[in-house]
Design a protein around this motif. Structure first.
Motif, PDB file in Angstrom:
ATOM      1  N   HIS A   1       0.877  -1.118  -0.116  1.00 12.51           N
ATOM      2  CA  HIS A   1      -0.114   0.082  -0.019  1.00 12.51           C
ATOM      3  C   HIS A   1       0.972   1.185  -0.114  1.00 12.51           C
ATOM      4  O   HIS A   1       1.868   1.469   0.964  1.00 12.51           O
TER       5      HIS A   1
ATOM      6  N   ARG B   1      -3.157   4.427  -1.206  1.00  8.47           N
ATOM      7  CA  ARG B   1      -3.310   2.947  -0.643  1.00  8.47           C
ATOM      8  C   ARG B   1      -3.104   2.062  -1.939  1.00  8.47           C
ATOM      9  O   ARG B   1      -2.230   1.265  -1.972  1.00  8.47           O
TER      10      ARG B   1
ATOM     11  N   ASP C   1      -6.395  -1.591  -5.201  1.00  7.87           N
ATOM     12  CA  ASP C   1      -5.798  -2.205  -3.860  1.00  7.87           C
ATOM     13  C   ASP C   1      -5.077  -3.304  -4.055  1.00  7.87           C
ATOM     14  O   ASP C   1      -5.884  -4.540  -4.506  1.00  7.87           O
TER      15      ASP C   1
ATOM     16  N   VAL D   1     -13.490  -2.482  -2.302  1.00 10.97           N
ATOM     17  CA  VAL D   1     -13.073  -2.626  -0.949  1.00 10.97           C
ATOM     18  C   VAL D   1     -13.182  -1.263  -0.312  1.00 10.97           C
ATOM     19  O   VAL D   1     -12.562  -0.299  -0.617  1.00 10.97           O
TER      20      VAL D   1
ATOM     21  N   TYR E   1     -12.416   1.563   2.462  1.00 12.95           N
ATOM     22  CA  TYR E   1     -10.919   1.944   2.955  1.00 12.95           C
ATOM     23  C   TYR E   1     -11.193   3.059   3.863  1.00 12.95           C
ATOM     24  O   TYR E   1     -11.975   4.056   3.628  1.00 12.95           O
ATOM     25  N   ARG E   2     -10.621   3.037   4.889  1.00 16.86           N
ATOM     26  CA  ARG E   2     -10.529   4.194   6.015  1.00 16.86           C
ATOM     27  C   ARG E   2      -9.296   4.849   5.618  1.00 16.86           C
ATOM     28  O   ARG E   2      -8.286   4.215   5.987  1.00 16.86           O
TER      29      ARG E   2
ATOM     30  N   ARG F   1     -15.240   4.574   6.916  1.00 15.47           N
ATOM     31  CA  ARG F   1     -14.727   3.821   5.576  1.00 15.47           C
ATOM     32  C   ARG F   1     -15.369   4.106   4.441  1.00 15.47           C
ATOM     33  O   ARG F   1     -16.313   3.546   4.110  1.00 15.47           O
TER      34      ARG F   1
ATOM     35  N   GLU G   1     -13.593   4.076  -1.541  1.00 14.59           N
ATOM     36  CA  GLU G   1     -13.825   2.676  -1.843  1.00 14.59           C
ATOM     37  C   GLU G   1     -12.566   2.399  -3.229  1.00 14.59           C
ATOM     38  O   GLU G   1     -12.482   3.374  -4.121  1.00 14.59           O
TER      39      GLU G   1
END
Length: 142
Positions: A53, A93, A100, A115, A117-118, A125, A128
């Motif tokens: 990441h 990321r 991802d 996915v 993501y925060r 989160r 996306e």
């Protein structure tokens, strides 16, 4: 007095640069070289990767320190210092396409679903990321 383990390492004064020669195994979405260090022959049981990441590049620093400490002849495991160079440069990321890479590997449970993501420091989160168009669709995972 040095211990046996310390005596087998590169002397501390010579750890300023990576002396291992990289081999390029491809290029990233934005054209950065994807390099691997270490043995090139035969199948491997272990591959050590850092910075999957791009916004978690601290692992590259730690792995680089370890790589600079190991003599070239003693490196038995292939090492990738930065598996996501585009994401690292962009501070994201995902890679340059917003994929991802952890979710892009060809696994039995791969899914095309985004996915959540925060972002660092956030509690929700709400970002996306894509797992890619298909398993191993990204040059970084191929």
């Amino acid at each position: 007095m040095e211990s046996t383990a310390e005596a087998s390492l590169v002397p501390r004064a010579r750890r300023g640069i990576v002396r291992h020669r990289p081999r390029c195994y491809g290029t990233s979405v934005n054209g950065a070289a994807l390099n691997v260090y270490g043995p090139a022959e035969g199948p491997v049981d272990l591959l050590v990767m850092a910075a999957m990441h791009g916004d978690e590049s601290e692992s590259t620093i730690v792995l680089s320190e370890a790589l600079r400490s190991i003599p070239e002849s003693a490196l038995a495991t292939p090492v990738i210092l930065n598996a996501n160079p585009d994401g690292t440069v962009l501070g994201t990321r995902g890679n340059a396409r917003g994929v991802d890479l952890n979710r892009n590997w060809p696994t039995a449970n791969w899914t095309p679903n985004t996915v959540p993501y925060r972002a660092h420091g956030e509690t929700v989160r709400d970002i996306e990321l894509s797992p890619g168009a298909a398993p191993a669709s990204e040059p970084e995972t191929r």
